[in-house]
Design a protein around this motif. Structure first.
Motif, mmCIF file in Angstrom:
data_model
loop_
_atom_site.group_PDB
_atom_site.id
_atom_site.type_symbol
_atom_site.label_atom_id
_atom_site.label_comp_id
_atom_site.label_asym_id
_atom_site.label_seq_id
_atom_site.Cartn_x
_atom_site.Cartn_y
_atom_site.Cartn_z
ATOM 1 N N PHE A 1 0.807 -1.223 0.000
ATOM 2 C CA PHE A 1 0.000 0.000 0.000
ATOM 3 C C PHE A 1 0.840 1.272 0.000
ATOM 4 O O PHE A 1 0.294 2.367 0.072
ATOM 5 C CB PHE A 1 -0.940 0.012 1.212
ATOM 6 N N TYR A 2 2.162 1.115 -0.086
ATOM 7 C CA TYR A 2 3.025 2.295 -0.135
ATOM 8 C C TYR A 2 3.146 2.804 -1.568
ATOM 9 O O TYR A 2 3.450 2.044 -2.496
ATOM 10 C CB TYR A 2 4.407 1.981 0.422
ATOM 11 N N ASP A 3 2.901 4.078 -1.744
ATOM 12 C CA ASP A 3 3.095 4.772 -3.013
ATOM 13 C C ASP A 3 4.173 5.815 -2.761
ATOM 14 O O ASP A 3 3.887 6.944 -2.382
ATOM 15 C CB ASP A 3 1.782 5.409 -3.458
ATOM 16 N N GLY A 4 5.431 5.404 -2.941
ATOM 17 C CA GLY A 4 6.527 6.268 -2.528
ATOM 18 C C GLY A 4 6.498 6.405 -1.013
ATOM 19 O O GLY A 4 6.568 5.418 -0.292
ATOM 20 N N LYS A 5 6.338 7.628 -0.544
ATOM 21 C CA LYS A 5 6.282 7.863 0.899
ATOM 22 C C LYS A 5 4.856 8.041 1.411
ATOM 23 O O LYS A 5 4.648 8.424 2.562
ATOM 24 C CB LYS A 5 7.132 9.084 1.255
ATOM 25 N N ILE A 6 3.875 7.721 0.579
ATOM 26 C CA ILE A 6 2.475 7.820 0.966
ATOM 27 C C ILE A 6 1.927 6.416 1.214
ATOM 28 O O ILE A 6 2.063 5.527 0.367
ATOM 29 C CB ILE A 6 1.627 8.516 -0.112
ATOM 30 N N LEU A 7 1.326 6.208 2.376
ATOM 31 C CA LEU A 7 0.657 4.949 2.688
ATOM 32 C C LEU A 7 -0.817 5.109 2.340
ATOM 33 O O LEU A 7 -1.532 5.909 2.960
ATOM 34 C CB LEU A 7 0.833 4.605 4.165
ATOM 35 N N ARG A 8 -1.282 4.357 1.337
ATOM 36 C CA ARG A 8 -2.654 4.476 0.853
ATOM 37 C C ARG A 8 -3.392 3.154 1.095
ATOM 38 O O ARG A 8 -3.349 2.255 0.252
ATOM 39 C CB ARG A 8 -2.675 4.807 -0.644
ATOM 40 N N GLN A 9 -4.067 3.053 2.233
ATOM 41 C CA GLN A 9 -4.867 1.872 2.514
ATOM 42 C C GLN A 9 -6.302 2.098 2.053
ATOM 43 O O GLN A 9 -6.806 3.216 2.109
ATOM 44 C CB GLN A 9 -4.856 1.573 4.009
ATOM 45 N N PRO A 10 -6.976 1.039 1.604
ATOM 46 C CA PRO A 10 -8.358 1.188 1.140
ATOM 47 C C PRO A 10 -9.255 1.777 2.223
ATOM 48 O O PRO A 10 -9.180 1.390 3.391
ATOM 49 C CB PRO A 10 -8.767 -0.254 0.804
ATOM 50 N N ASP A 11 -10.079 2.729 1.827
ATOM 51 C CA ASP A 11 -11.088 3.326 2.706
ATOM 52 C C ASP A 11 -10.485 4.047 3.908
ATOM 53 O O ASP A 11 -11.160 4.230 4.921
ATOM 54 C CB ASP A 11 -12.094 2.265 3.189
ATOM 55 N N GLN A 12 -9.227 4.450 3.813
ATOM 56 C CA GLN A 12 -8.602 5.192 4.896
ATOM 57 C C GLN A 12 -7.907 6.427 4.344
ATOM 58 O O GLN A 12 -7.491 6.461 3.188
ATOM 59 C CB GLN A 12 -7.591 4.318 5.648
ATOM 60 N N THR A 13 -7.790 7.436 5.188
ATOM 61 C CA THR A 13 -7.104 8.654 4.781
ATOM 62 C C THR A 13 -5.632 8.352 4.511
ATOM 63 O O THR A 13 -4.972 7.712 5.336
ATOM 64 C CB THR A 13 -7.210 9.712 5.890
#
Length: 212
Positions: free
Chosen positions: A54-66
């Motif tokens: 779920f890491y996009d570079g330094k961004i953690l992008r989990q489903p349905d979460q900020t």
């Protein structure tokens, strides 16, 4: 993250003593997650590994979460994974009501003031707060999390300790001298939620009132 909306509640009671505060299910779940991580770190590591995709570079992008902007990205997560796979298990933690009350005092203060850090708005420090709520055996520590609202993600965030060079939160969690803990959460005006966790080798609670 959006701050929580204000909640107001008025209750009138006659002829009854005010009910003592009690830890919430979330607060107890946080201590349980910490205990699981300490008791079986090589099992708990699976929860960290599940985040890698779920890491996009330094961004953690989990489903349905900020999305969460990290400072170190996968590097901190992978370091924490390696730590859990190699560290000795220091054993579980027991929930302690007195430690919870001390943590709650600080969490509520920051909910009111929007403050951050380990010093209260009136200058209180960890040992002072503990002294108001009981008797410490000898050793204590404190971790504070801002933002995450789920018990497991709060604990994972403290273990990964992104952006903290000495990994002080992780050291507290896996300190073999600590055997008891209390976690308290409150809405934070800037970060959504604050979670304060106080640890001790031993703590005997009392019921005295507290002020920051």
């Amino acid at each position: 993250m959006r701050p929580f909306p204000p909640l107001l509640c008025a209750i009138c009671c006659f002829g009854q003593a005010p009910e003592a505060p009690r830890a919430s299910s979330l607060e107890k779940a946080i201590v349980q997650e910490l205990s699981e991580a300490r008791w079986r770190p090589k099992v708990f590591v699976k929860h960290l590994k599940a985040l890698r995709g779920f890491y996009d570079g330094k961004i953690l992008r989990q489903p349905d979460q900020t999305p969460i902007r990290t400072e170190e990205g996968l590097a901190a997560l992978d370091e924490a994974i390696a730590f859990l796979e190699s560290t000795p298990a220091p054993g579980p933690l027991r929930f302690n009501e007195g430690l919870w009350l001390a943590a709650r005092e600080h969490a509520l203060d920051q909910a009111r003031t929007g403050g951050m850090g380990h010093v209260g708005s009136r200058g209180s420090r960890l040992r002072e707060r503990l002294d108001r709520h009981g008797t410490l055996a000898s050793t204590t520590g404190e971790c504070i999390s801002y933002g995450p609202e789920d018990a497991r993600m709060i604990v994972i965030g403290l273990i990964v300790d992104d952006g903290v060079p000495d990994r002080g939160h992780r050291k507290n969690i896996f300190n073999p001298e600590f055997h008891q803990a209390g976690a308290a959460v409150a809405p934070h005006p800037e970060w959504g939620q604050v979670c304060v966790v106080d640890f001790a080798d031993g703590f005997v609670p009392n019921r005295r009132g507290a002020r920051q």
